[in-house]
Design a protein around this motif. Structure first.
Motif, PDB file in Angstrom:
ATOM      1  N   THR A 173      43.266  41.599  45.769  1.00 32.73           N
ATOM      2  CA  THR A 173      43.609  40.201  45.524  1.00 32.73           C
ATOM      3  C   THR A 173      44.699  40.148  44.444  1.00 32.73           C
ATOM      4  O   THR A 173      45.079  41.170  43.874  1.00 32.73           O
ATOM      5  CB  THR A 173      42.385  39.396  45.046  1.00 32.73           C
ATOM      6  OG1 THR A 173      42.063  39.774  43.690  1.00 32.73           O
ATOM      7  CG2 THR A 173      41.180  39.647  45.932  1.00 32.73           C
ATOM      8  N   SER A 174      45.177  38.942  44.160  1.00 32.03           N
ATOM      9  CA  SER A 174      46.243  38.783  43.153  1.00 32.03           C
ATOM     10  C   SER A 174      45.767  39.153  41.753  1.00 32.03           C
ATOM     11  O   SER A 174      46.582  39.432  40.868  1.00 32.03           O
ATOM     12  CB  SER A 174      46.760  37.343  43.161  1.00 32.03           C
ATOM     13  OG  SER A 174      45.713  36.446  42.821  1.00 32.03           O
ATOM     14  N   ILE A 175      44.449  39.160  41.529  1.00 28.87           N
ATOM     15  CA  ILE A 175      43.924  39.502  40.202  1.00 28.87           C
ATOM     16  C   ILE A 175      43.211  40.855  40.202  1.00 28.87           C
ATOM     17  O   ILE A 175      42.541  41.213  39.243  1.00 28.87           O
ATOM     18  CB  ILE A 175      42.959  38.419  39.686  1.00 28.87           C
ATOM     19  CG1 ILE A 175      41.750  38.266  40.634  1.00 28.87           C
ATOM     20  CG2 ILE A 175      43.672  37.092  39.476  1.00 28.87           C
ATOM     21  CD1 ILE A 175      40.629  37.406  40.070  1.00 28.87           C
ATOM     22  N   SER A 176      43.373  41.615  41.284  1.00 32.29           N
ATOM     23  CA  SER A 176      42.696  42.904  41.390  1.00 32.29           C
ATOM     24  C   SER A 176      43.434  43.978  40.594  1.00 32.29           C
ATOM     25  O   SER A 176      44.661  44.089  40.655  1.00 32.29           O
ATOM     26  CB  SER A 176      42.581  43.336  42.854  1.00 32.29           C
ATOM     27  OG  SER A 176      41.719  42.465  43.566  1.00 32.29           O
ATOM     28  N   MET A 177      42.657  44.779  39.878  1.00 31.86           N
ATOM     29  CA  MET A 177      43.241  45.784  39.001  1.00 31.86           C
ATOM     30  C   MET A 177      43.936  46.902  39.771  1.00 31.86           C
ATOM     31  O   MET A 177      44.963  47.417  39.313  1.00 31.86           O
ATOM     32  CB  MET A 177      42.149  46.368  38.102  1.00 31.86           C
ATOM     33  CG  MET A 177      42.658  47.294  37.019  1.00 31.86           C
ATOM     34  SD  MET A 177      43.567  46.453  35.717  1.00 31.86           S
ATOM     35  CE  MET A 177      42.216  46.007  34.611  1.00 31.86           C
ATOM     36  N   TYR A 178      43.393  47.312  40.916  1.00 34.61           N
ATOM     37  CA  TYR A 178      43.951  48.480  41.612  1.00 34.61           C
ATOM     38  C   TYR A 178      45.453  48.333  41.897  1.00 34.61           C
ATOM     39  O   TYR A 178      46.249  49.173  41.449  1.00 34.61           O
ATOM     40  CB  TYR A 178      43.171  48.783  42.895  1.00 34.61           C
ATOM     41  CG  TYR A 178      43.592  50.107  43.508  1.00 34.61           C
ATOM     42  CD1 TYR A 178      43.013  51.297  43.100  1.00 34.61           C
ATOM     43  CD2 TYR A 178      44.609  50.166  44.456  1.00 34.61           C
ATOM     44  CE1 TYR A 178      43.426  52.533  43.617  1.00 34.61           C
ATOM     45  CE2 TYR A 178      45.026  51.385  44.985  1.00 34.61           C
ATOM     46  CZ  TYR A 178      44.431  52.557  44.553  1.00 34.61           C
ATOM     47  OH  TYR A 178      44.862  53.766  45.065  1.00 34.61           O
ATOM     48  N   PRO A 179      45.889  47.311  42.623  1.00 35.95           N
ATOM     49  CA  PRO A 179      47.335  47.198  42.868  1.00 35.95           C
ATOM     50  C   PRO A 179      48.131  46.930  41.599  1.00 35.95           C
ATOM     51  O   PRO A 179      49.282  47.374  41.473  1.00 35.95           O
ATOM     52  CB  PRO A 179      47.454  46.045  43.871  1.00 35.95           C
ATOM     53  CG  PRO A 179      46.178  45.292  43.755  1.00 35.95           C
ATOM     54  CD  PRO A 179      45.138  46.280  43.362  1.00 35.95           C
ATOM     55  N   MET A 180      47.533  46.224  40.642  1.00 32.93           N
ATOM     56  CA  MET A 180      48.243  45.938  39.396  1.00 32.93           C
ATOM     57  C   MET A 180      48.547  47.213  38.617  1.00 32.93           C
ATOM     58  O   MET A 180      49.630  47.373  38.035  1.00 32.93           O
ATOM     59  CB  MET A 180      47.411  44.983  38.537  1.00 32.93           C
ATOM     60  CG  MET A 180      47.340  43.561  39.053  1.00 32.93           C
ATOM     61  SD  MET A 180      46.148  42.541  38.135  1.00 32.93           S
ATOM     62  CE  MET A 180      46.840  42.564  36.490  1.00 32.93           C
ATOM     63  N   LEU A 181      47.597  48.138  38.597  1.00 34.19           N
ATOM     64  CA  LEU A 181      47.800  49.395  37.873  1.00 34.19           C
ATOM     65  C   LEU A 181      48.921  50.219  38.484  1.00 34.19           C
ATOM     66  O   LEU A 181      49.710  50.856  37.766  1.00 34.19           O
ATOM     67  CB  LEU A 181      46.498  50.202  37.852  1.00 34.19           C
ATOM     68  CG  LEU A 181      45.420  49.693  36.885  1.00 34.19           C
ATOM     69  CD1 LEU A 181      44.085  50.384  37.160  1.00 34.19           C
ATOM     70  CD2 LEU A 181      45.844  49.922  35.431  1.00 34.19           C
ATOM     71  N   TRP A 182      49.022  50.213  39.817  1.00 30.61           N
ATOM     72  CA  TRP A 182      50.100  50.974  40.448  1.00 30.61           C
ATOM     73  C   TRP A 182      51.434  50.255  40.329  1.00 30.61           C
ATOM     74  O   TRP A 182      52.488  50.903  40.222  1.00 30.61           O
ATOM     75  CB  TRP A 182      49.758  51.289  41.898  1.00 30.61           C
ATOM     76  CG  TRP A 182      48.705  52.353  41.997  1.00 30.61           C
ATOM     77  CD1 TRP A 182      47.453  52.254  42.529  1.00 30.61           C
ATOM     78  CD2 TRP A 182      48.793  53.699  41.496  1.00 30.61           C
ATOM     79  NE1 TRP A 182      46.765  53.433  42.393  1.00 30.61           N
ATOM     80  CE2 TRP A 182      47.559  54.336  41.764  1.00 30.61           C
ATOM     81  CE3 TRP A 182      49.802  54.421  40.842  1.00 30.61           C
ATOM     82  CZ2 TRP A 182      47.306  55.666  41.407  1.00 30.61           C
ATOM     83  CZ3 TRP A 182      49.548  55.744  40.483  1.00 30.61           C
ATOM     84  CH2 TRP A 182      48.322  56.354  40.754  1.00 30.61           C
ATOM     85  N   GLU A 183      51.410  48.934  40.333  1.00 32.72           N
ATOM     86  CA  GLU A 183      52.659  48.189  40.100  1.00 32.72           C
ATOM     87  C   GLU A 183      53.228  48.521  38.722  1.00 32.72           C
ATOM     88  O   GLU A 183      54.439  48.632  38.544  1.00 32.72           O
ATOM     89  CB  GLU A 183      52.410  46.689  40.232  1.00 32.72           C
ATOM     90  CG  GLU A 183      52.318  46.221  41.683  1.00 32.72           C
ATOM     91  CD  GLU A 183      52.075  44.737  41.828  1.00 32.72           C
ATOM     92  OE1 GLU A 183      52.689  44.133  42.723  1.00 32.72           O
ATOM     93  OE2 GLU A 183      51.272  44.180  41.061  1.00 32.72           O
TER      94      GLU A 183
END
Length: 361
Positions: free
Chosen positions: A320-330
Protein backbone atom coordinates in the motif's frame (compact mmCIF):
# COMPACT_ATOMS: atom_id res chain seq x y z
CA UNK A 1 7.49 -9.38 -28.88
CA UNK A 2 4.99 -11.69 -27.24
CA UNK A 3 3.79 -10.42 -23.91
CA UNK A 4 3.83 -12.76 -20.95
CA UNK A 5 0.57 -13.18 -19.06
CA UNK A 6 0.64 -12.43 -15.33
CA UNK A 7 -2.26 -13.39 -13.06
CA UNK A 8 -2.54 -11.11 -10.04
CA UNK A 9 -4.49 -12.67 -7.17
CA UNK A 10 -5.94 -10.50 -4.40
CA UNK A 11 -8.54 -10.31 -1.66
CA UNK A 12 -8.88 -13.64 0.05
CA UNK A 13 -10.54 -15.04 3.14
CA UNK A 14 -8.15 -13.66 5.75
CA UNK A 15 -8.62 -10.70 8.07
CA UNK A 16 -6.26 -8.78 5.75
CA UNK A 17 -8.65 -8.89 2.79
CA UNK A 18 -8.96 -5.10 2.50
CA UNK A 19 -5.20 -4.56 2.73
CA UNK A 20 -4.70 -7.10 -0.07
CA UNK A 21 -7.10 -5.18 -2.31
CA UNK A 22 -5.01 -2.03 -1.89
CA UNK A 23 -1.72 -3.91 -2.37
CA UNK A 24 -2.99 -5.45 -5.62
CA UNK A 25 -4.00 -2.03 -6.93
CA UNK A 26 -0.46 -0.73 -6.37
CA UNK A 27 1.15 -3.81 -7.92
CA UNK A 28 -1.07 -3.83 -11.02
CA UNK A 29 -0.43 -0.14 -11.65
CA UNK A 30 3.32 -0.80 -11.57
CA UNK A 31 3.46 -3.83 -13.89
CA UNK A 32 5.09 -2.95 -17.21
CA UNK A 33 2.26 -3.39 -19.73
CA UNK A 34 4.77 -3.25 -22.58
CA UNK A 35 6.09 -6.60 -21.37
CA UNK A 36 3.10 -8.17 -19.66
CA UNK A 37 -0.59 -8.75 -20.09
CA UNK A 38 -2.37 -8.80 -16.72
CA UNK A 39 -5.23 -11.05 -15.68
CA UNK A 40 -6.84 -9.98 -12.40
CA UNK A 41 -8.46 -12.55 -10.11
CA UNK A 42 -10.24 -11.47 -6.96
CA UNK A 43 -11.08 -13.83 -4.10
CA UNK A 44 -14.06 -12.82 -2.00
CA UNK A 45 -14.20 -13.14 1.78
CA UNK A 46 -16.34 -16.26 1.31
CA UNK A 47 -13.70 -17.79 -0.98
CA UNK A 48 -15.28 -17.27 -4.41
CA UNK A 49 -12.76 -16.64 -7.22
CA UNK A 50 -13.90 -13.98 -9.70
CA UNK A 51 -12.47 -12.50 -12.89
CA UNK A 52 -11.92 -8.76 -12.41
CA UNK A 53 -11.80 -6.44 -15.39
CA UNK A 54 -9.69 -3.54 -14.14
CA UNK A 55 -8.18 -1.72 -11.17
CA UNK A 56 -11.14 0.65 -10.99
CA UNK A 57 -13.39 -2.28 -10.04
CA UNK A 58 -11.05 -3.11 -7.18
CA UNK A 59 -11.02 0.47 -5.94
CA UNK A 60 -14.81 0.79 -6.09
CA UNK A 61 -15.50 -2.66 -4.67
CA UNK A 62 -17.65 -3.53 -7.68
CA UNK A 63 -15.47 -6.54 -8.48
CA UNK A 64 -17.30 -8.68 -5.91
CA UNK A 65 -20.39 -8.52 -8.12
CA UNK A 66 -18.56 -10.05 -11.10
CA UNK A 67 -20.31 -12.92 -12.86
CA UNK A 68 -17.30 -14.75 -14.31
CA UNK A 69 -15.88 -17.46 -12.06
CA UNK A 70 -12.10 -17.98 -12.18
CA UNK A 71 -10.41 -21.32 -11.46
CA UNK A 72 -6.68 -21.97 -11.58
CA UNK A 73 -6.37 -25.51 -12.84
CA UNK A 74 -3.95 -27.75 -10.90
CA UNK A 75 -3.32 -29.64 -14.15
CA UNK A 76 0.41 -29.08 -14.76
CA UNK A 77 -0.01 -29.70 -18.50
CA UNK A 78 -2.37 -26.74 -18.82
CA UNK A 79 -0.81 -23.90 -16.75
CA UNK A 80 -4.09 -22.08 -17.20
CA UNK A 81 -6.85 -20.18 -15.52
CA UNK A 82 -10.35 -21.34 -16.42
CA UNK A 83 -13.10 -18.74 -16.74
CA UNK A 84 -16.65 -20.00 -16.33
CA UNK A 85 -19.66 -17.93 -17.40
CA UNK A 86 -23.13 -19.18 -18.13
CA UNK A 87 -21.97 -22.76 -18.46
CA UNK A 88 -19.25 -21.82 -20.96
CA UNK A 89 -15.62 -22.51 -20.03
CA UNK A 90 -12.63 -20.75 -21.59
CA UNK A 91 -8.98 -21.33 -20.69
CA UNK A 92 -6.16 -18.78 -20.73
CA UNK A 93 -2.50 -19.69 -20.36
CA UNK A 94 -0.59 -18.09 -17.47
CA UNK A 95 3.14 -17.45 -17.51
CA UNK A 96 3.36 -16.42 -13.85
CA UNK A 97 1.22 -15.45 -10.88
CA UNK A 98 1.60 -12.62 -8.39
CA UNK A 99 -0.33 -13.68 -5.27
CA UNK A 100 -0.86 -10.29 -3.62
CA UNK A 101 -2.54 -12.09 -0.73
CA UNK A 102 -1.84 -11.42 2.92
CA UNK A 103 -2.55 -13.75 5.83
CA UNK A 104 -4.32 -17.09 5.91
CA UNK A 105 -5.24 -18.85 2.66
CA UNK A 106 -2.79 -16.74 0.69
CA UNK A 107 0.46 -16.05 2.52
CA UNK A 108 0.57 -19.38 4.35
CA UNK A 109 1.59 -21.79 1.58
CA UNK A 110 -1.91 -22.82 0.48
CA UNK A 111 -2.07 -20.82 -2.76
CA UNK A 112 1.63 -21.47 -3.29
CA UNK A 113 0.89 -25.20 -3.19
CA UNK A 114 -1.81 -24.82 -5.83
CA UNK A 115 0.58 -22.90 -8.08
CA UNK A 116 3.28 -25.55 -7.55
CA UNK A 117 0.85 -28.26 -8.65
CA UNK A 118 -0.05 -26.23 -11.71
CA UNK A 119 3.65 -25.59 -12.54
CA UNK A 120 2.93 -21.87 -12.68
CA UNK A 121 5.88 -19.67 -11.61
CA UNK A 122 4.88 -17.25 -8.85
CA UNK A 123 6.20 -14.29 -6.94
CA UNK A 124 7.37 -14.84 -3.40
CA UNK A 125 8.33 -17.57 -1.01
CA UNK A 126 7.61 -21.25 -1.57
CA UNK A 127 5.28 -23.55 0.33
CA UNK A 128 7.56 -24.30 3.28
CA UNK A 129 8.82 -20.74 3.82
CA UNK A 130 5.31 -19.34 3.51
CA UNK A 131 3.88 -21.86 5.97
CA UNK A 132 6.48 -21.61 8.73
CA UNK A 133 6.75 -17.82 8.44
CA UNK A 134 2.99 -17.39 8.70
CA UNK A 135 2.98 -19.45 11.89
CA UNK A 136 4.64 -17.27 14.51
CA UNK A 137 5.30 -20.22 16.81
CA UNK A 138 7.17 -22.20 14.16
CA UNK A 139 9.11 -19.07 13.19
CA UNK A 140 10.23 -18.70 16.79
CA UNK A 141 11.35 -22.32 16.93
CA UNK A 142 13.48 -21.78 13.81
CA UNK A 143 14.95 -18.47 14.98
CA UNK A 144 15.86 -20.07 18.31
CA UNK A 145 18.38 -22.20 16.37
CA UNK A 146 20.13 -19.06 15.09
CA UNK A 147 20.93 -17.69 18.52
CA UNK A 148 19.08 -14.45 17.75
CA UNK A 149 17.25 -12.99 20.71
CA UNK A 150 13.47 -12.80 20.55
CA UNK A 151 10.73 -12.08 23.06
CA UNK A 152 10.08 -14.81 25.63
CA UNK A 153 6.84 -16.56 24.79
CA UNK A 154 4.23 -19.02 25.97
CA UNK A 155 2.16 -20.97 23.41
CA UNK A 156 -1.52 -21.53 24.24
CA UNK A 157 -3.87 -23.73 22.22
CA UNK A 158 -7.49 -22.64 21.83
CA UNK A 159 -8.59 -25.91 23.47
CA UNK A 160 -6.76 -24.86 26.64
CA UNK A 161 -9.14 -21.92 27.06
CA UNK A 162 -11.79 -24.40 28.20
CA UNK A 163 -9.80 -24.44 31.45
CA UNK A 164 -8.94 -20.75 31.43
CA UNK A 165 -7.50 -20.79 34.94
CA UNK A 166 -4.80 -23.28 33.97
CA UNK A 167 -4.02 -21.32 30.78
CA UNK A 168 -3.58 -18.12 32.80
CA UNK A 169 -1.33 -19.88 35.31
CA UNK A 170 0.80 -21.22 32.45
CA UNK A 171 1.39 -17.66 31.26
CA UNK A 172 1.92 -16.10 34.70
CA UNK A 173 4.49 -18.73 35.67
CA UNK A 174 6.83 -17.58 32.89
CA UNK A 175 5.93 -13.99 32.05
CA UNK A 176 5.26 -10.76 33.94
CA UNK A 177 2.64 -8.20 32.97
CA UNK A 178 2.20 -6.44 30.67
CA UNK A 179 2.16 -9.12 27.94
CA UNK A 180 1.14 -9.23 24.30
CA UNK A 181 -1.37 -11.81 23.05
CA UNK A 182 -1.21 -12.77 19.37
CA UNK A 183 -2.93 -15.29 17.11
CA UNK A 184 -0.10 -17.45 15.77
CA UNK A 185 -1.33 -17.22 12.18
CA UNK A 186 -2.97 -13.81 11.77
CA UNK A 187 -1.39 -10.76 10.17
CA UNK A 188 -1.59 -6.95 10.18
CA UNK A 189 -1.90 -7.22 13.98
CA UNK A 190 -5.43 -8.62 13.73
CA UNK A 191 -6.52 -10.10 17.05
CA UNK A 192 -3.47 -8.74 18.88
CA UNK A 193 -3.91 -7.14 22.29
CA UNK A 194 -1.89 -6.02 25.28
CA UNK A 195 -2.76 -7.24 28.77
CA UNK A 196 -1.74 -5.43 31.96
CA UNK A 197 -3.50 -7.84 34.31
CA UNK A 198 -5.26 -11.21 34.50
CA UNK A 199 -8.65 -9.88 33.40
CA UNK A 200 -7.16 -8.33 30.26
CA UNK A 201 -5.17 -11.51 29.60
CA UNK A 202 -8.33 -13.63 29.64
CA UNK A 203 -10.10 -11.20 27.34
CA UNK A 204 -7.09 -11.09 25.00
CA UNK A 205 -6.81 -14.87 24.83
CA UNK A 206 -10.44 -15.16 23.75
CA UNK A 207 -9.97 -12.38 21.16
CA UNK A 208 -6.91 -14.09 19.70
CA UNK A 209 -8.79 -17.41 19.62
CA UNK A 210 -11.29 -15.83 17.22
CA UNK A 211 -8.48 -15.70 14.64
CA UNK A 212 -6.53 -18.92 15.25
CA UNK A 213 -6.45 -22.16 17.26
CA UNK A 214 -2.87 -21.41 18.27
CA UNK A 215 -2.03 -18.38 20.41
CA UNK A 216 1.24 -16.79 21.49
CA UNK A 217 1.64 -14.78 24.67
CA UNK A 218 4.86 -12.75 24.68
CA UNK A 219 6.81 -10.59 27.07
CA UNK A 220 6.65 -6.86 26.41
CA UNK A 221 9.83 -5.44 24.95
CA UNK A 222 10.68 -1.83 25.78
CA UNK A 223 11.90 -1.19 22.28
CA UNK A 224 11.57 0.82 19.12
CA UNK A 225 9.70 -1.05 16.37
CA UNK A 226 11.78 -1.35 13.20
CA UNK A 227 11.49 -3.21 9.92
CA UNK A 228 13.88 -4.38 7.21
CA UNK A 229 13.06 -5.48 3.66
CA UNK A 230 14.74 -8.48 2.02
CA UNK A 231 14.82 -9.02 -1.74
CA UNK A 232 16.40 -11.77 -3.82
CA UNK A 233 16.80 -15.47 -4.44
CA UNK A 234 19.88 -17.44 -3.48
CA UNK A 235 21.82 -14.30 -2.57
CA UNK A 236 19.21 -12.05 -0.95
CA UNK A 237 19.94 -8.45 -0.01
CA UNK A 238 18.62 -6.36 2.86
CA UNK A 239 17.38 -2.80 2.52
CA UNK A 240 17.97 -0.06 5.03
CA UNK A 241 15.96 0.08 8.25
CA UNK A 242 12.63 1.79 8.80
CA UNK A 243 11.05 2.68 12.13
CA UNK A 244 7.38 2.54 13.09
CA UNK A 245 6.09 5.30 15.36
CA UNK A 246 2.65 4.09 16.43
CA UNK A 247 -0.07 6.56 17.37
CA UNK A 248 -1.61 3.98 19.70
CA UNK A 249 -0.13 2.09 22.67
CA UNK A 250 1.15 -0.44 20.13
CA UNK A 251 1.06 -0.85 16.37
CA UNK A 252 -2.28 -2.64 16.03
CA UNK A 253 -4.43 -2.88 12.89
CA UNK A 254 -6.20 0.42 13.55
CA UNK A 255 -2.94 2.24 14.21
CA UNK A 256 -1.49 0.83 10.98
CA UNK A 257 -4.28 1.64 8.57
CA UNK A 258 -6.74 4.04 10.18
CA UNK A 259 -4.73 6.43 12.35
CA UNK A 260 -2.99 9.20 10.45
CA UNK A 261 -0.82 9.94 13.49
CA UNK A 262 1.12 6.69 13.00
CA UNK A 263 4.33 7.39 11.10
CA UNK A 264 7.17 5.58 9.41
CA UNK A 265 10.72 6.91 9.54
CA UNK A 266 13.30 5.81 7.00
CA UNK A 267 16.94 5.50 8.16
CA UNK A 268 16.30 6.26 11.85
CA UNK A 269 19.26 6.97 14.10
CA UNK A 270 19.83 3.84 16.20
CA UNK A 271 22.24 3.06 19.02
CA UNK A 272 25.63 1.65 18.02
CA UNK A 273 25.64 -0.81 15.12
CA UNK A 274 21.99 -1.82 15.54
CA UNK A 275 21.13 -0.97 11.92
CA UNK A 276 23.81 -3.28 10.50
CA UNK A 277 22.84 -6.01 12.97
CA UNK A 278 19.23 -5.75 11.81
CA UNK A 279 20.25 -6.10 8.15
CA UNK A 280 22.42 -9.12 8.98
CA UNK A 281 19.71 -10.77 11.08
CA UNK A 282 17.05 -10.12 8.42
CA UNK A 283 19.01 -12.01 5.76
CA UNK A 284 19.94 -14.83 8.14
CA UNK A 285 16.31 -15.34 9.18
CA UNK A 286 15.12 -15.13 5.56
CA UNK A 287 17.56 -17.88 4.60
CA UNK A 288 16.72 -19.98 7.67
CA UNK A 289 13.05 -20.22 6.68
CA UNK A 290 14.08 -20.93 3.05
CA UNK A 291 12.79 -17.57 1.85
CA UNK A 292 12.78 -16.58 -1.79
CA UNK A 293 11.76 -13.39 -3.55
CA UNK A 294 10.74 -11.07 -0.77
CA UNK A 295 10.02 -10.70 2.91
CA UNK A 296 9.82 -7.97 5.52
CA UNK A 297 11.51 -8.83 8.79
CA UNK A 298 10.42 -6.96 11.93
CA UNK A 299 12.48 -6.27 15.04
CA UNK A 300 12.59 -4.33 18.28
CA UNK A 301 15.60 -2.26 19.30
CA UNK A 302 15.95 -1.94 23.06
CA UNK A 303 15.59 1.76 23.88
CA UNK A 304 18.35 1.68 26.48
CA UNK A 305 20.92 -0.82 25.23
CA UNK A 306 20.36 -0.89 21.47
CA UNK A 307 20.05 -4.68 21.53
CA UNK A 308 18.21 -6.08 18.50
CA UNK A 309 15.30 -8.44 19.22
CA UNK A 310 13.49 -10.36 16.46
CA UNK A 311 9.72 -9.93 16.25
CA UNK A 312 8.34 -11.63 13.09
CA UNK A 313 8.74 -12.17 9.35
CA UNK A 314 6.14 -11.45 6.66
CA UNK A 315 6.59 -13.27 3.34
CA UNK A 316 4.10 -11.13 1.37
CA UNK A 317 4.35 -7.69 2.98
CA UNK A 318 1.91 -4.94 2.13
CA UNK A 319 2.25 -2.86 -1.03
CA UNK A 320 0.00 0.00 0.00
CA UNK A 321 1.04 3.67 -0.11
CA UNK A 322 2.02 3.47 3.58
CA UNK A 323 3.66 0.04 3.44
CA UNK A 324 7.25 -0.13 4.61
CA UNK A 325 8.48 -2.76 2.13
CA UNK A 326 8.26 -0.68 -1.08
CA UNK A 327 9.23 2.48 0.80
CA UNK A 328 12.48 0.93 2.02
CA UNK A 329 13.48 -0.08 -1.50
CA UNK A 330 12.48 3.30 -2.92
CA UNK A 331 14.91 4.81 -0.41
CA UNK A 332 17.57 2.59 -2.00
CA UNK A 333 16.72 3.81 -5.49
CA UNK A 334 14.46 0.94 -6.53
CA UNK A 335 11.07 2.38 -7.47
CA UNK A 336 7.85 0.38 -7.48
CA UNK A 337 7.95 -0.48 -11.22
CA UNK A 338 11.54 -1.77 -10.86
CA UNK A 339 10.64 -3.65 -7.70
CA UNK A 340 7.66 -5.38 -9.30
CA UNK A 341 9.80 -6.31 -12.32
CA UNK A 342 12.56 -7.73 -10.09
CA UNK A 343 9.99 -9.84 -8.25
CA UNK A 344 8.55 -11.19 -11.50
CA UNK A 345 12.03 -12.04 -12.78
CA UNK A 346 12.79 -13.85 -9.53
CA UNK A 347 9.58 -15.86 -10.02
CA UNK A 348 10.77 -17.01 -13.45
CA UNK A 349 14.28 -17.70 -12.15
CA UNK A 350 13.03 -19.82 -9.27
CA UNK A 351 10.86 -21.93 -11.60
CA UNK A 352 13.78 -22.40 -13.97
CA UNK A 353 16.09 -23.46 -11.12
CA UNK A 354 13.49 -25.93 -9.90
CA UNK A 355 13.35 -27.56 -13.32
CA UNK A 356 10.17 -25.88 -14.49
CA UNK A 357 9.47 -23.96 -17.65
CA UNK A 358 9.86 -20.49 -16.20
CA UNK A 359 12.17 -18.51 -18.47
CA UNK A 360 14.08 -15.33 -17.80
CA UNK A 361 13.95 -12.66 -20.45
Amino acid sequence: MNKKTIAVLFGGQSSEHEVSCVSATTIIKNINTDLYRVIIIGITKSGKWIKVNNVEEIQSGQWTKGSVTAVISPDATQRSVLFIEGGKVTAEKIDAAFPALHGLYGEDGTVQGLLELAKIPYVGCGVVASGVSMDKLFTKIIVDTLGIRQAKYVPIMKKELEQIGLAVEKVEEKLSYPVFIKPSNAGSSRGVSKAHNREELIRGLHTAAEHDRKILVEETINGREVECAVLGGNEPKASGVGEIVAAADFYDYDAKYNNAESKTILSPVLIGNAAETIRDYAVRIFKAVDGYGLSRVDFFVDKETGEVIFNEINTMPGFTSISMYPMLWEAKGIGKPQLVEKLLQLAFARALEAGGEGDVK
